[in-house]
Design a protein around this motif. Structure first.
Motif, PDB file in Angstrom:
ATOM      1  N   GLY A   1       7.213   5.184  30.228  1.00 54.05           N
ATOM      2  CA  GLY A   1       8.440   5.511  29.494  1.00 54.05           C
ATOM      3  C   GLY A   1       8.197   5.583  28.003  1.00 54.05           C
ATOM      4  O   GLY A   1       7.129   5.227  27.511  1.00 54.05           O
ATOM      5  N   GLY A   2       9.213   6.046  27.311  1.00 51.17           N
ATOM      6  CA  GLY A   2       9.113   6.188  25.861  1.00 51.17           C
ATOM      7  C   GLY A   2       8.422   7.486  25.468  1.00 51.17           C
ATOM      8  O   GLY A   2       7.967   8.254  26.318  1.00 51.17           O
ATOM      9  N   LYS A   3       8.343   7.694  24.165  1.00 53.26           N
ATOM     10  CA  LYS A   3       7.747   8.940  23.657  1.00 53.26           C
ATOM     11  C   LYS A   3       6.219   8.846  23.710  1.00 53.26           C
ATOM     12  O   LYS A   3       5.660   7.749  23.557  1.00 53.26           O
TER      13      LYS A   3
ATOM     14  N   PRO B   1      20.735   4.063  33.145  1.00 49.81           N
ATOM     15  CA  PRO B   1      20.276   3.535  34.437  1.00 49.81           C
ATOM     16  C   PRO B   1      19.014   4.221  34.959  1.00 49.81           C
ATOM     17  O   PRO B   1      18.593   3.941  36.071  1.00 49.81           O
ATOM     18  N   LYS B   2      18.470   5.142  34.148  1.00 55.93           N
ATOM     19  CA  LYS B   2      17.334   5.931  34.627  1.00 55.93           C
ATOM     20  C   LYS B   2      16.187   5.037  35.119  1.00 55.93           C
ATOM     21  O   LYS B   2      15.592   5.298  36.161  1.00 55.93           O
ATOM     22  N   GLN B   3      15.901   3.975  34.350  1.00 60.21           N
ATOM     23  CA  GLN B   3      14.775   3.106  34.724  1.00 60.21           C
ATOM     24  C   GLN B   3      15.063   2.358  36.031  1.00 60.21           C
ATOM     25  O   GLN B   3      14.174   2.169  36.860  1.00 60.21           O
TER      26      GLN B   3
ATOM     27  N   PHE C   1       9.719  -0.609  23.981  1.00 56.08           N
ATOM     28  CA  PHE C   1       8.487   0.019  23.466  1.00 56.08           C
ATOM     29  C   PHE C   1       8.710   0.454  22.012  1.00 56.08           C
ATOM     30  O   PHE C   1       7.811   0.322  21.172  1.00 56.08           O
ATOM     31  N   ASP C   2       9.908   0.992  21.739  1.00 52.40           N
ATOM     32  CA  ASP C   2      10.208   1.458  20.370  1.00 52.40           C
ATOM     33  C   ASP C   2      10.191   0.279  19.394  1.00 52.40           C
ATOM     34  O   ASP C   2       9.748   0.410  18.252  1.00 52.40           O
ATOM     35  N   VAL C   3      10.672  -0.871  19.849  1.00 55.50           N
ATOM     36  CA  VAL C   3      10.684  -2.062  18.987  1.00 55.50           C
ATOM     37  C   VAL C   3       9.254  -2.544  18.762  1.00 55.50           C
ATOM     38  O   VAL C   3       8.841  -2.804  17.626  1.00 55.50           O
TER      39      VAL C   3
HETATM   40  N1  UDP Z   1      13.457   7.423  27.349  1.00 53.74           N
HETATM   41  C1  UDP Z   1      12.475   8.019  28.101  1.00 53.74           C
HETATM   42  N2  UDP Z   1      12.801   9.080  28.868  1.00 53.74           N
HETATM   43  C2  UDP Z   1      14.060   9.607  28.904  1.00 53.74           C
HETATM   44  C3  UDP Z   1      15.069   8.948  28.135  1.00 53.74           C
HETATM   45  C4  UDP Z   1      14.730   7.857  27.367  1.00 53.74           C
HETATM   46  O1  UDP Z   1      11.332   7.582  28.106  1.00 53.74           O
HETATM   47  O2  UDP Z   1      14.276  10.572  29.615  1.00 53.74           O
HETATM   48  C5  UDP Z   1      13.096   6.252  26.545  1.00 53.74           C
HETATM   49  C6  UDP Z   1      13.381   6.400  25.067  1.00 53.74           C
HETATM   50  O3  UDP Z   1      12.289   7.025  24.404  1.00 53.74           O
HETATM   51  C7  UDP Z   1      13.586   4.950  24.642  1.00 53.74           C
HETATM   52  C8  UDP Z   1      14.118   4.275  25.913  1.00 53.74           C
HETATM   53  O4  UDP Z   1      13.883   5.184  26.979  1.00 53.74           O
HETATM   54  O5  UDP Z   1      12.331   4.377  24.327  1.00 53.74           O
HETATM   55  C9  UDP Z   1      15.615   4.012  25.887  1.00 53.74           C
HETATM   56  O6  UDP Z   1      15.921   3.101  24.905  1.00 53.74           O
HETATM   57  P1  UDP Z   1      17.408   2.547  24.715  1.00 53.74           P
HETATM   58  O7  UDP Z   1      17.340   1.508  23.645  1.00 53.74           O
HETATM   59  O8  UDP Z   1      18.360   3.694  24.542  1.00 53.74           O
HETATM   60  O9  UDP Z   1      17.660   1.879  26.122  1.00 53.74           O
HETATM   61  P2  UDP Z   1      18.919   1.065  26.652  1.00 53.74           P
HETATM   62  O10 UDP Z   1      18.339  -0.274  26.971  1.00 53.74           O
HETATM   63  O11 UDP Z   1      19.958   1.029  25.560  1.00 53.74           O
HETATM   64  O12 UDP Z   1      19.356   1.824  27.853  1.00 53.74           O
END
Ligand code: UDP
Length: 274
Positions: free
Chosen positions: A115-117, A172-174, A197-199
């Motif tokens: 996940g993440g960029k 909820p994707k994850q 990961f961003d943090v």
């Molecule tokens: N992300 C991803 N693929 C996607 C959408 C989001 O990898 O299709 C990643 C995005 O780069 C970010 C994380 O998912 O690192 C979502 O972070 P966020 O803080 O919005 O998550 P939350 O816990 O608020 O759902």
């Protein structure tokens, strides 16, 4: 040893959703035990937004209820549990994930970051092993793939037989991803880690410690990421009102005497773990 008593490690309910009153030490014990037994588990880090989302999303609802361990990530969830007279502290998903990486590093557990960029993942693949000496990242994949590409991504990851998979696709994707594919990784502990990961990469800042201590991390996120107003602005009041209503109606979500936090287990015996 865990600072929580055995009684407090019971499973609680918040608006009907399970929450395991565990601290970090207890959660890590469960993870270690899953690894030692070679069995997988799914960990959900529950907050108020997720509860309200699940009320309108049957799939997410089922996934939360069936997870092996549901930790109190959000201040709202902690507040609702405390209204039942149960002592509980926040266990933020990012802290649990970090502690799990540290523990995985000690015994070289095969770890996957998903996940993440792409650039964030590249940075973390270099930096995390320096932060956690011994960390064995066997594979990583960015989170920008289509549903059609998912199987290919999973194939690539299963080849490495991971024992820890951190999934950062957002809620909820994850949770959907973990639910769909967990059985292909029978030994893996899965944690949905949202924006962690961003943090870790320094792209997003966590709230200052005093705000974390005051359980105001959600407010900090709202201020720094105003686009969250749309989502949180509608869900948080709904959560708050429902909890207050339940409380006024005397509909407590009490601990059942034998309702203890679950042990880790494989997908096939999830029902025994609830
Ligand atoms: N992300 C991803 N693929 C996607 C959408 C989001 O990898 O299709 C990643 C995005 O780069 C970010 C994380 O998912 O690192 C979502 O972070 P966020 O803080 O919005 O998550 P939350 O816990 O608020 O759902």
């Amino acid at each position: 040893m865990s600072t929580l008593s055995a009684t407090n490690s019971a499973r609680q309910k918040v608006l009907g959703y399970p929450v395991d009153v565990v601290d970090q030490a207890k959660a890590l014990d469960m993870i270690e035990s899953a690894w030692q037994r070679g069995r997988g588990m799914q960990i959900v880090t529950l907050n108020a937004e997720m509860v309200v989302a699940a009320q309108q999303d049957a799939e997410l609802d089922r996934i939360i209820r069936h997870a092996h361990l549901i930790v109190p990530d959000g201040a709202g969830v902690v507040w609702a549990v405390k209204l039942n007279g149960v002592q509980v502290q926040r266990l933020p998903g990012i802290e649990l994930a970090s502690a799990t990486l540290r523990q995985a590093a000690v015994s070289g557990r095969r770890t996957v970051l998903l996940g993440g960029k792409p650039e964030i993942l590249a940075q973390l693949s270099d930096e995390l092993p320096q932060r956690f000496p011994g960390l064995n990242i066997v594979a990583s994949h960015h989170g920008y793939f289509s549903l059609d590409e998912e199987e290919e991504v999973v194939d690539e990851l299963t080849n490495h037989e991971p024992e820890l998979v951190l999934v950062a696709l957002g809620v909820p994707k994850q949770e959907y991803f973990i639910d769909r594919w967990q059985s292909y990784f029978p030994q893996a502990v899965f944690i949905g880690v949202g924006g962690s990961f961003d943090v870790w990469a320094g792209q997003v800042k966590r709230a200052p410690v005093y705000m974390q201590k005051l359980n105001l991390e959600w407010l900090y996120r709202l201020i720094c990421e105003p686009w969250r107003w749309k989502r949180m602005g509608s869900t948080l009041p709904k959560f708050f009102l429902q909890v207050v209503q339940d409380c006024l109606k005397g509909k407590p979500q009490r601990v059942k005497p034998n309702d203890t936090a679950p042990q880790s287990c494989s997908k096939s015996d999830k029902t025994d773990c609830r």
